[in-house]
Design a protein around this motif. Structure first.
Motif, short mmCIF file in Angstrom:
data_model
loop_
_atom_site.label_atom_id
_atom_site.label_comp_id
_atom_site.label_asym_id
_atom_site.label_seq_id
_atom_site.Cartn_x
_atom_site.Cartn_y
_atom_site.Cartn_z
N ARG A 174 0.61 -0.89 0.03
CA ARG A 174 0.33 0.04 0.07
C ARG A 174 1.09 1.17 0.21
O ARG A 174 1.89 1.26 1.31
CB ARG A 174 -0.80 0.43 1.00
CG ARG A 174 0.05 -0.41 2.70
CD ARG A 174 -1.42 0.42 3.81
NE ARG A 174 -1.51 -1.30 4.48
CZ ARG A 174 -1.75 -1.15 5.47
NH1 ARG A 174 -2.66 -0.50 5.82
NH2 ARG A 174 -3.38 -2.32 5.95
N HIS A 179 -2.77 8.93 4.90
CA HIS A 179 -3.39 8.54 3.83
C HIS A 179 -3.10 6.92 3.24
O HIS A 179 -1.98 7.35 3.35
CB HIS A 179 -3.83 9.04 2.46
CG HIS A 179 -5.08 10.83 2.88
ND1 HIS A 179 -5.88 10.44 2.02
CD2 HIS A 179 -4.79 11.46 3.83
CE1 HIS A 179 -7.04 11.69 2.83
NE2 HIS A 179 -6.02 12.47 3.91
N MET A 180 -4.30 6.34 3.06
CA MET A 180 -3.43 5.11 2.72
C MET A 180 -3.99 4.98 0.98
O MET A 180 -5.42 4.97 1.35
CB MET A 180 -3.39 3.88 3.49
CG MET A 180 -4.67 3.67 4.27
SD MET A 180 -4.61 3.27 6.12
CE MET A 180 -3.81 4.48 6.78
N ALA A 181 -3.43 3.85 0.53
CA ALA A 181 -4.24 3.40 -0.26
C ALA A 181 -3.73 2.01 -1.36
O ALA A 181 -1.99 1.98 -0.96
CB ALA A 181 -4.57 3.90 -2.19
N PRO A 182 -4.45 1.13 -1.95
CA PRO A 182 -3.15 -0.19 -2.11
C PRO A 182 -2.55 0.89 -3.61
O PRO A 182 -3.25 1.84 -4.17
CB PRO A 182 -4.25 -0.77 -2.89
CG PRO A 182 -5.60 -0.99 -1.98
CD PRO A 182 -5.52 1.02 -1.57
N ASP A 189 -13.22 -0.54 -0.30
CA ASP A 189 -12.51 -1.59 -1.03
C ASP A 189 -11.41 -2.53 -0.66
O ASP A 189 -11.05 -2.74 0.21
CB ASP A 189 -10.84 -0.14 -1.65
CG ASP A 189 -10.29 -1.60 -2.61
OD1 ASP A 189 -10.45 -1.98 -3.53
OD2 ASP A 189 -9.79 -0.43 -3.83
N GLU A 221 -8.27 -7.92 3.00
CA GLU A 221 -7.82 -6.85 2.89
C GLU A 221 -9.31 -5.23 2.90
O GLU A 221 -9.27 -5.65 2.13
CB GLU A 221 -6.45 -6.13 2.51
CG GLU A 221 -5.38 -7.26 3.20
CD GLU A 221 -4.34 -6.77 2.07
OE1 GLU A 221 -4.25 -5.80 2.03
OE2 GLU A 221 -2.80 -7.39 2.50
N TYR A 237 -10.18 -1.42 2.94
CA TYR A 237 -9.31 0.24 3.01
C TYR A 237 -11.10 0.63 2.38
O TYR A 237 -11.70 1.18 1.27
CB TYR A 237 -8.85 0.49 1.55
CG TYR A 237 -7.98 -0.20 1.17
CD1 TYR A 237 -6.37 0.62 2.35
CD2 TYR A 237 -7.19 -1.45 1.72
CE1 TYR A 237 -4.97 -0.78 2.15
CE2 TYR A 237 -5.86 -1.96 1.22
CZ TYR A 237 -5.14 -1.49 1.08
OH TYR A 237 -3.51 -2.06 1.63
N GLU A 293 -9.49 5.96 2.15
CA GLU A 293 -7.93 6.37 2.24
C GLU A 293 -7.72 6.41 2.86
O GLU A 293 -6.43 7.26 2.82
CB GLU A 293 -7.64 7.20 0.48
CG GLU A 293 -8.09 6.11 -0.91
CD GLU A 293 -7.10 7.90 -1.91
OE1 GLU A 293 -7.16 8.40 -1.78
OE2 GLU A 293 -7.48 6.84 -2.81
N GLN A 346 -8.07 4.69 6.05
CA GLN A 346 -8.09 3.15 6.91
C GLN A 346 -8.23 2.14 6.31
O GLN A 346 -8.89 2.28 5.10
CB GLN A 346 -9.28 3.61 7.81
CG GLN A 346 -8.94 2.80 9.54
CD GLN A 346 -7.90 2.83 10.30
OE1 GLN A 346 -6.59 2.54 9.90
NE2 GLN A 346 -8.22 4.28 11.05
N ALA A 347 -7.48 1.06 7.40
CA ALA A 347 -7.56 0.05 6.37
C ALA A 347 -7.62 -0.93 7.89
O ALA A 347 -6.57 -0.87 9.09
CB ALA A 347 -6.60 0.12 5.43
N CYS A 382 -6.23 -5.45 8.28
CA CYS A 382 -5.80 -6.28 7.08
C CYS A 382 -6.09 -7.42 8.09
O CYS A 382 -5.08 -7.56 9.13
CB CYS A 382 -4.00 -5.92 6.60
SG CYS A 382 -4.38 -4.49 5.21
#
Length: 250
Positions: A80, A90-93, A196, A205, A207, A210, A212-213, A215
């Motif tokens: 990610r 922020h986070m995203a695949p 996602d 996983e 998300y 963009e 929080q996530a 897994c």
């Protein structure tokens, strides 16, 4: 500046701060694992596009039994990207994961009261994406890795009232860490829920927006796998589903 680290009993975490005279002055602290240490041992790099890319070691329920049976334990998460925006992590695949997706389909779902089955071709290796309008609903979620009788499933979604992203593995099978993990997450004013979800054999996983996530690994016994949208009044609109070339054979 982002500093990833672990605590062996609490899993992956991070600090955000400023580097001053080769020291990190910490301004914020956050987690990637909240209930236990399942999301563990982060690795990170900066690529040629100046992206900070990280991946994690997802732990098993019983490493000793895995070593005895398979000779190994643990597996990598999907990579990610992390970035700071509006003083928030922020986070995203990573975009490259689009390359392992195929057989894309758009499913008209709309308003969901109770549950609705989502036709996924391969429920054990798939990706599900949706933009969900909350309306008057208190939650919106998907059940993945579900059997035909409803005895097994993994539920991932958002509780709008408690402002939590959750990953409920209590019905995910007879083995594995059968717990419910929750992470802080709240929609901003006028914002829709962008969710996602990746499923790849034992890896799930999720998300959201963009920001929080969660897994984790799950070990359902069923070979007949379904997906369901569930809520008490949220509008799921058009849900995008696709198959994923397996990166994990276990």
């Amino acid at each position: 500046m982002l500093q990833l680290f672990i605590a062996h009993n609490r899993g992956a975490q991070y600090f955000i701060g400023k580097e001053v005279n080769e020291r990190l002055l910490i301004e914020k602290h956050g987690r990637m694992s909240w209930k236990d240490n399942s999301c563990f041992a982060p690795e990170a790099l900066i690529d040629d596009k100046n992206r900070q890319i990280s991946w994690f070691w997802l732990l098993d329920d019983d490493p000793e039994s895995f070593f005895v049976r398979d000779g190994w334990s643990g597996i990598f998460s999907f990579p990610r990207c992390f970035w700071l925006e509006d003083d928030e992590l922020h986070m995203a695949p990573v975009d490259e994961l689009d390359r392992i997706c195929f057989n894309n389909k758009l499913i008209s779902v709309g308003l969901v009261n109770d549950f609705m089955t989502i036709p996924v071709v391969n429920g054990k290796s798939c990706r599900i994406r949706a933009c969900i309008s909350q309306g008057d609903s208190s939650y919106a979620a998907f059940r993945v890795m579900a059997d035909e009788n409803g005895a097994e499933y993994t539920e991932v979604g958002v509780d709008f009232q408690t402002k939590l992203l959750y990953f409920d593995a209590t019905m995910s099978g007879a083995t594995g860490r059968r717990i419910r993990e929750e992470a802080p997450f709240a929609l901003k004013d006028g914002e829709v829920l962008n969710i996602d979800i990746f499923v790849d054999k034992s890896i799930v996983e999720v998300y959201v927006n963009e920001r929080q996530a969660i897994c984790r690994r799950v070990f359902p016994a069923s070979t007949s796998v379904f997906a369901h949208a569930i809520s008490n009044g949220a509008d799921f609109g058009v849900v995008r589903v696709c198959e994923v070339f397996p990166t994990n054979f276990y």
